[in-house]
Design a protein around this motif. Structure first.
Motif, PDB file in Angstrom:
ATOM      1  N   TRP A  48      43.230  38.805  49.392  1.00 51.68           N
ATOM      2  CA  TRP A  48      42.996  40.213  49.094  1.00 51.68           C
ATOM      3  C   TRP A  48      41.740  40.358  48.245  1.00 51.68           C
ATOM      4  O   TRP A  48      41.584  39.672  47.238  1.00 51.68           O
ATOM      5  N   THR A  49      40.873  41.288  48.632  1.00 48.92           N
ATOM      6  CA  THR A  49      39.690  41.624  47.840  1.00 48.92           C
ATOM      7  C   THR A  49      39.752  43.108  47.499  1.00 48.92           C
ATOM      8  O   THR A  49      39.782  43.952  48.407  1.00 48.92           O
TER       9      THR A  49
ATOM     10  N   LYS B 125      37.337  41.686  42.639  1.00 54.30           N
ATOM     11  CA  LYS B 125      38.035  40.406  42.478  1.00 54.30           C
ATOM     12  C   LYS B 125      38.821  40.081  43.747  1.00 54.30           C
ATOM     13  O   LYS B 125      39.272  40.976  44.467  1.00 54.30           O
ATOM     14  N   THR B 126      39.014  38.779  43.980  1.00 52.55           N
ATOM     15  CA  THR B 126      39.727  38.294  45.158  1.00 52.55           C
ATOM     16  C   THR B 126      40.948  37.495  44.707  1.00 52.55           C
ATOM     17  O   THR B 126      40.876  36.741  43.730  1.00 52.55           O
ATOM     18  N   TYR B 127      42.051  37.644  45.453  1.00 51.26           N
ATOM     19  CA  TYR B 127      43.327  37.021  45.099  1.00 51.26           C
ATOM     20  C   TYR B 127      43.891  36.338  46.336  1.00 51.26           C
ATOM     21  O   TYR B 127      43.900  36.910  47.418  1.00 51.26           O
ATOM     22  N   GLU B 128      44.386  35.106  46.166  1.00 51.19           N
ATOM     23  CA  GLU B 128      44.944  34.350  47.278  1.00 51.19           C
ATOM     24  C   GLU B 128      46.465  34.356  47.214  1.00 51.19           C
ATOM     25  O   GLU B 128      47.052  34.096  46.160  1.00 51.19           O
TER      26      GLU B 128
ATOM     27  N   PHE C  68      42.279  47.683  48.979  1.00 45.60           N
ATOM     28  CA  PHE C  68      41.806  46.311  49.115  1.00 45.60           C
ATOM     29  C   PHE C  68      41.770  45.887  50.571  1.00 45.60           C
ATOM     30  O   PHE C  68      42.438  46.461  51.425  1.00 45.60           O
TER      31      PHE C  68
END
Length: 115
Positions: free
Chosen positions: A47-48, A69-72, A91
């Motif tokens: 997710w960005t 920010k990016t989340y895995e 996002f």
């Protein structure tokens, strides 16, 4: 490519790319809303955040979601984006794995009664 937009009780998602090798969506979560706390057997997600702020509940830990920010979210990880702000949380979700159907959602908690 199957490009379409769907309404949900918590907001919307728009499919930008939907093929055998992956899926890309724009997800909008309305203020005070959140999709179910869930996991997937066959896909992970990245997710960005484009705009808004919120929290990512990831395996019962809470991580602040901020623009840029990016989340895995690994395969099998329990996850839930939460919009606890006053503006839409938007996002890009990139799905990677072996299957991308909506029937690979395993809901653990859902405030809309979809379990």
């Amino acid at each position: 490519m199957k490009n379409y937009k769907e309404e949900r009780p918590w907001g919307t998602f728009e499919n930008l790319y939907d093929e055998d090798d992956g899926k890309v969506k724009i997800i909008t979560i309305y203020p005070g809303q959140s999709p179910s706390y869930q996991y997937h057997h066959k896909r992970g997600e990245v997710w960005t955040v484009l705009s808004g702020k919120g929290k990512l509940r990831l395996n019962d830990e809470y991580i602040e979601m901020l623009p840029g920010k990016t989340y895995e979210v690994p395969v099998g990880a329990h996850h839930q984006p939460i919009n606890d702000g006053t503006e839409n949380l938007v996002f890009v979700e990139t799905q990677i794995g072996s299957y991308f159907g909506e029937d690979d959602i395993v809901r653990l908690e859902d405030k809309y009664g979809r379990i």
